[in-house]
Design an enzyme around this catalytic site. Sequence first.
Site, PDB file in Angstrom:
ATOM      1  N   GLY A 140       0.830  -1.202   0.000  1.00  0.00           N
ATOM      2  CA  GLY A 140       0.000   0.000   0.000  1.00  0.00           C
ATOM      3  C   GLY A 140       0.865   1.253   0.000  1.00  0.00           C
TER       4      GLY A 140
ATOM      5  N   ARG B   9      22.837   7.602  -3.444  1.00  0.00           N
ATOM      6  CA  ARG B   9      22.405   8.822  -4.144  1.00  0.00           C
ATOM      7  C   ARG B   9      21.287   8.562  -5.156  1.00  0.00           C
ATOM      8  NH1 ARG B   9      27.968   9.920  -4.210  1.00  0.00           N
ATOM      9  NH2 ARG B   9      28.499  11.282  -2.473  1.00  0.00           N
TER      10      ARG B   9
ATOM     11  N   THR C  22      -0.826  -2.268  -4.034  1.00  0.00           N
ATOM     12  CA  THR C  22      -1.807  -3.327  -3.770  1.00  0.00           C
ATOM     13  C   THR C  22      -3.064  -2.812  -3.074  1.00  0.00           C
ATOM     14  OG1 THR C  22      -0.824  -3.832  -1.639  1.00  0.00           O
ATOM     15  CG2 THR C  22       0.000  -5.068  -3.551  1.00  0.00           C
TER      16      THR C  22
ATOM     17  N   LYS D 194       5.838  11.322  -5.094  1.00  0.00           N
ATOM     18  CA  LYS D 194       6.100  11.850  -3.751  1.00  0.00           C
ATOM     19  C   LYS D 194       6.445  10.686  -2.848  1.00  0.00           C
ATOM     20  CE  LYS D 194       2.887  15.699  -3.244  1.00  0.00           C
ATOM     21  NZ  LYS D 194       1.883  16.152  -2.285  1.00  0.00           N
TER      22      LYS D 194
ATOM     23  N   ASN E  18       4.837  12.709   6.861  1.00  0.00           N
ATOM     24  CA  ASN E  18       5.406  13.042   5.555  1.00  0.00           C
ATOM     25  C   ASN E  18       6.311  14.271   5.575  1.00  0.00           C
ATOM     26  OD1 ASN E  18       3.927  10.932   4.479  1.00  0.00           O
ATOM     27  ND2 ASN E  18       2.200  12.246   3.935  1.00  0.00           N
TER      28      ASN E  18
ATOM     29  N   SER F  93      -8.218  -9.269  -2.257  1.00  0.00           N
ATOM     30  CA  SER F  93      -7.911  -9.643  -0.868  1.00  0.00           C
ATOM     31  C   SER F  93      -7.932  -8.436   0.069  1.00  0.00           C
ATOM     32  CB  SER F  93      -6.532 -10.318  -0.800  1.00  0.00           C
ATOM     33  OG  SER F  93      -5.530  -9.423  -1.256  1.00  0.00           O
TER      34      SER F  93
ATOM     35  N   GLU G 142     -10.413   8.790  -2.517  1.00  0.00           N
ATOM     36  CA  GLU G 142      -9.526   9.530  -3.428  1.00  0.00           C
ATOM     37  C   GLU G 142     -10.070   9.490  -4.866  1.00  0.00           C
ATOM     38  OE1 GLU G 142      -7.136  11.300  -2.214  1.00  0.00           O
ATOM     39  OE2 GLU G 142      -6.383  10.335  -0.385  1.00  0.00           O
TER      40      GLU G 142
ATOM     41  N   LYS H  84      -4.988  12.109 -12.246  1.00  0.00           N
ATOM     42  CA  LYS H  84      -3.878  12.438 -11.357  1.00  0.00           C
ATOM     43  C   LYS H  84      -2.585  12.578 -12.172  1.00  0.00           C
ATOM     44  CE  LYS H  84      -1.441  12.272  -7.300  1.00  0.00           C
ATOM     45  NZ  LYS H  84      -1.074  11.636  -6.060  1.00  0.00           N
TER      46      LYS H  84
ATOM     47  N   GLU I 119       4.135  20.691  -7.449  1.00  0.00           N
ATOM     48  CA  GLU I 119       3.047  21.262  -6.653  1.00  0.00           C
ATOM     49  C   GLU I 119       3.214  22.753  -6.405  1.00  0.00           C
ATOM     50  OE1 GLU I 119       1.681  18.677  -3.613  1.00  0.00           O
ATOM     51  OE2 GLU I 119       0.475  20.204  -2.656  1.00  0.00           O
TER      52      GLU I 119
ATOM     53  N   ARG J 149      -1.427  21.328  -8.963  1.00  0.00           N
ATOM     54  CA  ARG J 149      -1.412  20.051  -8.245  1.00  0.00           C
ATOM     55  C   ARG J 149      -2.059  20.162  -6.867  1.00  0.00           C
ATOM     56  NH1 ARG J 149       3.531  15.556  -7.688  1.00  0.00           N
ATOM     57  NH2 ARG J 149       2.287  14.109  -6.452  1.00  0.00           N
TER      58      ARG J 149
ATOM     59  N   ASN K 146      -5.632  18.195  -3.533  1.00  0.00           N
ATOM     60  CA  ASN K 146      -5.782  18.306  -2.081  1.00  0.00           C
ATOM     61  C   ASN K 146      -7.191  18.691  -1.661  1.00  0.00           C
ATOM     62  OD1 ASN K 146      -3.240  17.624  -1.089  1.00  0.00           O
ATOM     63  ND2 ASN K 146      -2.452  19.563  -1.905  1.00  0.00           N
TER      64      ASN K 146
ATOM     65  N   HIS L 291      -8.543  17.798   1.693  1.00  0.00           N
ATOM     66  CA  HIS L 291      -7.381  17.455   2.517  1.00  0.00           C
ATOM     67  C   HIS L 291      -7.013  18.526   3.532  1.00  0.00           C
ATOM     68  CE1 HIS L 291      -7.041  14.154  -0.250  1.00  0.00           C
ATOM     69  NE2 HIS L 291      -5.940  13.689   0.325  1.00  0.00           N
TER      70      HIS L 291
ATOM     71  N   HIS M  49      -6.922  16.522   6.629  1.00  0.00           N
ATOM     72  CA  HIS M  49      -5.657  16.265   7.327  1.00  0.00           C
ATOM     73  C   HIS M  49      -5.727  16.650   8.791  1.00  0.00           C
ATOM     74  CE1 HIS M  49      -2.700  15.876   3.753  1.00  0.00           C
ATOM     75  NE2 HIS M  49      -2.979  14.701   4.293  1.00  0.00           N
TER      76      HIS M  49
ATOM     77  N   HIS N  99      -6.942   7.540   6.403  1.00  0.00           N
ATOM     78  CA  HIS N  99      -6.777   8.776   5.646  1.00  0.00           C
ATOM     79  C   HIS N  99      -8.015   9.096   4.794  1.00  0.00           C
ATOM     80  CE1 HIS N  99      -4.780  11.773   3.133  1.00  0.00           C
ATOM     81  NE2 HIS N  99      -5.183  11.096   2.069  1.00  0.00           N
TER      82      HIS N  99
ATOM     83  N   LYS O  10       0.878  22.581   4.277  1.00  0.00           N
ATOM     84  CA  LYS O  10       1.927  22.959   3.327  1.00  0.00           C
ATOM     85  C   LYS O  10       1.450  23.958   2.275  1.00  0.00           C
ATOM     86  CE  LYS O  10       2.854  18.592   3.217  1.00  0.00           C
ATOM     87  NZ  LYS O  10       3.120  17.234   3.080  1.00  0.00           N
TER      88      LYS O  10
ATOM     89  N   ALA P 260     -39.732  -9.500  44.973  1.00  0.00           N
ATOM     90  CA  ALA P 260     -38.311  -9.349  44.657  1.00  0.00           C
ATOM     91  C   ALA P 260     -37.823  -7.920  44.902  1.00  0.00           C
ATOM     92  CB  ALA P 260     -38.046  -9.744  43.208  1.00  0.00           C
ATOM     93  N   GLY P 261     -38.750  -6.980  45.004  1.00  0.00           N
ATOM     94  CA  GLY P 261     -38.357  -5.597  45.308  1.00  0.00           C
ATOM     95  C   GLY P 261     -38.505  -4.661  44.125  1.00  0.00           C
TER      96      GLY P 261
HETATM   97  N1  NAD Z   1       2.885   9.664  -1.828  1.00  0.00           N
HETATM   98  C1  NAD Z   1       1.693  10.143  -1.978  1.00  0.00           C
HETATM   99  O1  NAD Z   1       1.404  10.929  -2.848  1.00  0.00           O
HETATM  100  C2  NAD Z   1       0.627   9.685  -1.056  1.00  0.00           C
HETATM  101  C3  NAD Z   1      -0.706   9.962  -1.333  1.00  0.00           C
HETATM  102  C4  NAD Z   1      -1.698   9.485  -0.484  1.00  0.00           C
HETATM  103  C5  NAD Z   1      -1.338   8.729   0.626  1.00  0.00           C
HETATM  104  N2  NAD Z   1      -0.029   8.486   0.873  1.00  0.00           N
HETATM  105  C6  NAD Z   1       0.389   7.684   2.021  1.00  0.00           C
HETATM  106  O2  NAD Z   1      -0.105   6.359   1.858  1.00  0.00           O
HETATM  107  C7  NAD Z   1      -0.215   5.766   3.133  1.00  0.00           C
HETATM  108  C8  NAD Z   1      -1.516   5.010   3.224  1.00  0.00           C
HETATM  109  O3  NAD Z   1      -1.521   4.014   2.252  1.00  0.00           O
HETATM  110  P1  NAD Z   1      -2.605   2.847   2.265  1.00  0.00           P
HETATM  111  O4  NAD Z   1      -3.932   3.403   2.494  1.00  0.00           O
HETATM  112  O5  NAD Z   1      -2.372   2.080   1.042  1.00  0.00           O
HETATM  113  O6  NAD Z   1      -2.278   2.028   3.583  1.00  0.00           O
HETATM  114  P2  NAD Z   1      -1.252   0.851   3.917  1.00  0.00           P
HETATM  115  O7  NAD Z   1      -0.120   0.866   3.034  1.00  0.00           O
HETATM  116  O8  NAD Z   1      -1.017   0.943   5.365  1.00  0.00           O
HETATM  117  O9  NAD Z   1      -2.123  -0.443   3.616  1.00  0.00           O
HETATM  118  C9  NAD Z   1      -3.299  -0.690   4.337  1.00  0.00           C
HETATM  119  C10 NAD Z   1      -3.355  -2.108   4.900  1.00  0.00           C
HETATM  120  O10 NAD Z   1      -3.779  -2.998   3.899  1.00  0.00           O
HETATM  121  C11 NAD Z   1      -2.904  -4.130   3.801  1.00  0.00           C
HETATM  122  N3  NAD Z   1      -2.917  -4.486   2.401  1.00  0.00           N
HETATM  123  C12 NAD Z   1      -2.349  -3.807   1.390  1.00  0.00           C
HETATM  124  N4  NAD Z   1      -2.677  -4.377   0.240  1.00  0.00           N
HETATM  125  C13 NAD Z   1      -3.436  -5.461   0.521  1.00  0.00           C
HETATM  126  C14 NAD Z   1      -4.079  -6.435  -0.262  1.00  0.00           C
HETATM  127  N5  NAD Z   1      -4.006  -6.411  -1.594  1.00  0.00           N
HETATM  128  N6  NAD Z   1      -4.751  -7.421   0.362  1.00  0.00           N
HETATM  129  C15 NAD Z   1      -4.850  -7.437   1.697  1.00  0.00           C
HETATM  130  N7  NAD Z   1      -4.288  -6.524   2.481  1.00  0.00           N
HETATM  131  C16 NAD Z   1      -3.582  -5.538   1.896  1.00  0.00           C
HETATM  132  C17 NAD Z   1      -1.604  -3.621   4.336  1.00  0.00           C
HETATM  133  O11 NAD Z   1      -0.847  -4.673   4.859  1.00  0.00           O
HETATM  134  C18 NAD Z   1      -2.037  -2.648   5.412  1.00  0.00           C
HETATM  135  O12 NAD Z   1      -2.298  -3.337   6.601  1.00  0.00           O
HETATM  136  C19 NAD Z   1      -0.091   6.870   4.131  1.00  0.00           C
HETATM  137  O13 NAD Z   1       1.141   6.789   4.759  1.00  0.00           O
HETATM  138  C20 NAD Z   1      -0.157   8.141   3.301  1.00  0.00           C
HETATM  139  O14 NAD Z   1       0.582   9.201   3.858  1.00  0.00           O
HETATM  140  C21 NAD Z   1       0.949   8.941   0.059  1.00  0.00           C
HETATM  141 ZN    ZN Z   2      -5.123  11.744   0.094  1.00  0.00          ZN
END
Ligand code: NAD
Ligand code: ZN
Length: 1594
Positions: A118, A134, A143, A156, A166, A186, A198, A258, A268, A272, A276, A279, A283, A295, A364, A891-892
């Site tokens: 994720g 570097r 996923t 990002k 972040n 899953s 989103e 996006k 940004e 961009r 947000n 957000h 946030h 989130h 930000k 019983a009261g």
């Molecule tokens: N870089 C960016 O532009 C950006 C944008 C939005 C959010 N984010 C960041 O993303 C993070 C949140 O990401 P998220 O919501 O994906 O959460 P996450 O990565 O914590 O995943 C959520 C949960 O789902 C489980 N999981 C993931 N894929 C699965 C699958 N296919 N099957 C079963 N379980 C699965 C993971 O193990 C975890 O427990 C935050 O840290 C946020 O700051 C970054």
């Molecule tokens: Zn977001």
Amino acid sequence: MSASADTQAEVSKISILGSESIHVGFHLLPYIFHTILTKLPSSTYVLVTDTNLAALYLSQLEEEFNNVSRSLGSKSRFLVYQVSPGEGAKSRKVKAEIEDWMLGEKCVRDTVILAFGGGVIGDLTGFVAATFMRGIKFVQIPTTLLAMVDSSVGGKTAIDTPAGKNLIGSFWQPSCIFVDLAFLTSLPSREVSNGMAEVIKTAAIWVEEDFAALESSATEISLAASSKPESTAGRFAKDRSAAQSLLLRVVSGSIHVKAHIVTIDERETGLRNLVNFGHTIGHAIEAVLTPTMLHGECVSVGMILEAEVARSLGVLSQVAVGRLTRCLKAYGLPVSLSDRRIASIPAASGLTVERLLDIMKVDKKNSGSQKKVVLLSRIGKTFEEKASNVDDDVLRRVLCEAASVVSGTPTKSPVVMATPGSKSISNRALILAALGKGTCRIRNLLHSDDTAVMMNALSELKGAVFSWEDGGDTVVVEGGEGSLTTPAGGKELYLQNAGTAMRFLATVCTVVSATSPDAPTTIITGNARMKQRPIGPLVDALRENGAKIDYVEGESCPPLRIAPNGLQGGHIRLAATVSSQYVSSILLCAPYAKEPITLELTGGQVISQPYIDMTIAMMKEFGISVERQPDSDIYRIPKGVYVNPSTYNVESDASSATYPLAIAAITGTTCTISTIGSSSLQGDARFAKEVLEPMGCKVEQTASSTTVTGPPVGHLKALGNVDMEPMTDAFLTASVLAAVAAQPCNAEREVAGSRPVTSRIYGIANQRVKECNRIEAMRTQLAKFGVETDEFDDGIIIYGKQLSTLTSGASVHCYDDHRVGMAFAVLSSVIPNTVLEEKRCVEKTWPNFFDDLQNKMGLQTNGVELQHASTSKSHQSTPQHPIFLIGMRGAGKTYIGKLAAEALGGEYTDADDVFGEHTKLSVSQYVETHGWSEFRATETKLLHAFVKEKRGNHIISLGGGIVETPEARQILAKHIANGGRVVHVTREMGDIEGYLDSIGSTAARPNWGEGFAEVSQRRAPWYRECSSHEFFNTLAPLSDQSQDDHHSAMRREIARFFNFISGLATNRPNLGSGRFSSFLSLTFPDITPALTDMDELTEGADAVELRVDLLASGRATEEYVAKQLSMLRLATPLPIVYSVRSKDQGGLHAPDNLEGYVNLVNLGLRAGCEFVDIEICWPVKTLDQLVASKGVTHIVASWHDWSGEMAWDSPALRAKYDLCAKYGDVVKLVGMAKSTADNLALATFAADHPEKPLLAINMGAAGQMSRILNPTLTPVTHPLLPSRAAPGQLSVVQINTARGLLGMIQPRQYYLFGSPIGASVSPTLHNTGFQALGLPHVYSKHEAAQVDQGIIDIISSPEFGGASVTIPLKLDIIPTLDMISEHAKIIGAVNTIVSLTVDGKRQLQGHNTDWQAIHKAVESNLTLSTGERSTALVIGAGGTSRAAIYALARLSSKPRILLFNRTLANAQKVASSFPESFDIETIDTLDNLPSRPKIIISTVPGDSLCLSHAEGTGIQLPKGLCTSDAAPGIAIDLAYKPHQTALLSLASTSGWKAVSGVEILCLQGFKQFELWTGGRAPEKKIRQAVMDKYLAQT
Ligand SMILES: NC(=O)c1ccc[n+]([C@@H]2O[C@H](COP(=O)([O-])OP(=O)(O)OC[C@H]3O[C@@H](n4cnc5c(N)ncnc54)[C@H](O)[C@@H]3O)[C@@H](O)[C@H]2O)c1
Ligand SMILES: [Zn+2]
């Protein structure tokens, strides 16, 4: 090299920053590895993932990599690194761990790193890639849905630090992003919704068509994400299911937007920013609620609030806000902060408006201090191509729960406006247009949940096609000409709580035609409330006409199963006395029956004829003429098809229109509503002519518009008699006007025998059963303005007052009723500083009401943050249902019922009494004349009436035999299923028999004719089946208790129990607030011997654990447990942790006795324990069942590892945690320490799991440290206990001492300020307490007669913890403090200072514990007979008298207060400074009191009163002062010296309770101690020490 066949797949490619690097498809692993190995060749591939995903996919990943690698002849390494799941992995620590490991594995610059997971994995891995040597290449394989559409796209990367999320990271673009949608199958559905937030966001800012698709296919899309395709189906387009194609379209569309935005503005700088949206506020919410809320969930709420910001600024229409709201809801996302998922978590109390604004300061996007928000201008478009500047005031207006309308003249007068469309007309128009032929454009349609549900259902039935124009303002309906089909796949039509839709669609579904054999019928259903709403008469009529309709659940209520082709036509008879909607339902569909319909309404008076006329008139506009037989209730409807007009304008809702018109009336301005006039068929449309005109307004009406001009402010005339039966909903609007109508009414309307300013509104009895009891609501709220009212069977009477005499600053409770809220908004336009406590109550019919007040009428509105939002709420929310008591005779029930009613401030009813009133016979007489079965039938009928008519706070005790009939049992069981409470009152069998013998056979109740034991045995299972709770009545005092003590303990417990089960007070300590809490584990086989020491045993503890398994050495019966529990309750007010510990978890309960375990745990739940322990080692099904019936109880889900094998960082333990977190409100994990280092592993584990209150400790001596560190509910022992509950257990004193030494408790200095204080015992009081608990604090005296520099220095020092304040400083100290409690404000004096840290800032708070002490003394000593209103006498009118009066006024029994003072004027001054509702009467003599006091409080010095002039010089107390009609009363002397004052001697000799000044001093000191330490004071020890010291002085 060419790809071998099985690495091929069809993907959609999306371009970002000039390259087509995003590939989307299904089952892509071979394709992914092939692409990587060929396009990004390297010696080493490092895959980073988390343990969740590794468990699911690792072997598959390795296998596919090897296959591809083999086929390509590659020699590259494939290394895998797993981190723990969750945001915690985005840390410097984990980043460093990965880097060190990679270096150890000799990874070099050519390494390609793959992020498989994720957003957490993506952000973390991306940042590793950005800095490793570097910068190395990296690939994203997201996923989660969120990662697919958002975090993996854009480059990002970041990690979190304690300062925020972040904050450290870089822009680092992945070489490729492979989006394989098959991974979503899953993903837990909550995570899918999280990502959908989103997706919806992206569509909302950029592409309206995408949004419309999301809106209309919510169910399909959610389903598509979770449904498991067979094998690798979907890899190629040809074998993709429709669901897969839809999902692919939605996700690619979102990624596309996006990617496009990122391409234009990678870093940004402006555009961009748009992503947000939601957000800025989202946030801030996330910062408070993380990690419990995700989130996307926070952003979902953020989007609605930001859309409301746009709406408030006049940039966005309500239609768009409504669409956004419904769309988010459809994906299971929360849309407001009052969503239960949010409101129920402890952290939500931190969501104050100022806190949110404060967090937003560091966004930000901000430039300087100006906050920025992305403003939508319509769905698919933003106001600016960047975030816009928004002032705090606007944000506050949106965020605050309460609102105020700034009183004054509407600046936009003369106002011309439209108000929201009528719901009745909107619903009818939708049905007509859907059934009609051709296209119809409907304007001013009300956009609400109800109409949305209706449109959805009609679409599901394929009855019509709906689309939107003008940004949603116009709905375009392509009519289906009456051709409808049963929903495919037997899908149920879910109508939420939309009553009109349910009733209309019931008939519509009979005219659908059958489709496939898999869907032979249509099922319409709704939420729990809907399932209670009657629909019987309509179904009866349709069934009689040949329709096949079944009730799927309860009789006469939805859900309905309706067979197609059912409307035959011909003659239909319908009982129309309940709802006109039944009539309209049949009328609307009648043209589509097989034969023309003649509809005959039966049953006498038809209800709401105007609505029937409205339906007929609208049918005519759609081309079908209904003919009503003259002077009868018979209608003939021809067969035919509706012809759609090309446009249809929905008339405004007439009730809503009354508010702006009333504002014109009350402010003397002019308002025109352009969408409703004299031709309207809505009853409320008569409001202008029939209510406003007689009040002195000028009213001009055309067929379709209404203009009202009010008389000069203050010149409204009273209404006199007015029949509002045709416009009942408008009575609230009329009531607020009547409140300020101070001119006499027109002569012909005058109410005989009443004042000329009387408005008597009748014909509105139905308003008692609307969203709330509106008549009662108006009376209660108008009283806050000082308006007098009265009520009668079908109406309300209001006595008009001069505007200037109304109370300003009232805070109006709106009962979550839109009409109450809007009516009082009208009144606030002329009464300054009125606060409307729940501004969102208007959402039901006019969500943008307050924006319209501001933008269209020119009345400024502000957000108001309520001071004690959470506490005031729990006070106001009276339970919905009455509480029934059942149980054996003797019983009261009566004793308990009366005390319960007193505690809840409600009524008590004995069913036998009602029976008597009803039948004019006593029960035994009745049985004699009519026999048992007749008696049971009547009794059951009464029960039915109770359930229907009685409301919250009402305690009803039922006859012992009520459970004898199945029907009565069913009623009770249903009552419970609907959220009602039935309490089974029990008592030891022998006790009851003895009691019944003692009172002999009474005349009121007949004899059973069988033995007591037989009867009770037969009924036992029924009592159980028909009750939700059990109250065990212990009538005998505990060993050292006097009868009085026992009675007051019973009262305390009854109050606790009933408040608890009604959800009004939890009696639980605040966990998770950072304060240490603990419970004492009782390890006795029989707790009776320990009860006398309970106060000492529980010193410093916040709760008591009853180890049920240890009782009777593991052989306790349920009755024995119940009795022990009941006695424990009488011995301590502390909350109880009820634990049944089985053998393998370290207790005595047999691990194979599941049934016994369930029964015992259920007993704890039924007995209203604050906490019940549940062991997660039992079968999941058992856990599910137990937790489902927990009610208000909090579950401590526990796991004990005695083996010592389970390491705190092992996956096995993590799995136990997850299970505990699933079932528990508190998680309890207990390990066994082998070395002290194990405690550090535990601490790390605890720090990583902040989601729920966590009790994590290690047993054994080596584990003692963990008991010292654990912050939540640490189990403690006491030296007086026979044994410890677990090895290594410590006492509170030991733990506090250790915490002090470890620096975990800061030593604090406490003081006494005042003069003279030389003889004060306060230092003894507090220092004894500190020492008894092992706390490192010190209390000393600081004598001062004024607030001087010395005091300022003390209170500003960092060591200062708090102070007691006495004369002469109780007033003077106030200006030095930051916050004064509400109580102290009203009393006008502070006697306690507390130094606290709030939001990182030091805050000095002022409290008053004097009143609490007096209150407590009275509450626990006074016995009242039910319904008795007592009188209290306060002697003296100095400062202390104010605390006494306040304490009396806060008693639930609300006594009449007599205030005596030698100088009457002083007494009058004190009395007039309190609210009128305190009911204070001043007197200047103690002879001939107007009524006999039962409470006497003296606040004058000890020598100012005497018993006879021989004994002293003061005022003489009359000899008969301390007598009363019923039970003896209580006298309190606040004078500290002498110990035995004149008042106290008089009281003692009269048999009254006498409470001395020292005792009050102790009581107020205990409260101070609680405020300072957050825990209970060791009262017994302190009292002893104080008395010793005091007596030594005298
Ligand atoms: N870089 C960016 O532009 C950006 C944008 C939005 C959010 N984010 C960041 O993303 C993070 C949140 O990401 P998220 O919501 O994906 O959460 P996450 O990565 O914590 O995943 C959520 C949960 O789902 C489980 N999981 C993931 N894929 C699965 C699958 N296919 N099957 C079963 N379980 C699965 C993971 O193990 C975890 O427990 C935050 O840290 C946020 O700051 C970054
Ligand atoms: Zn977001």
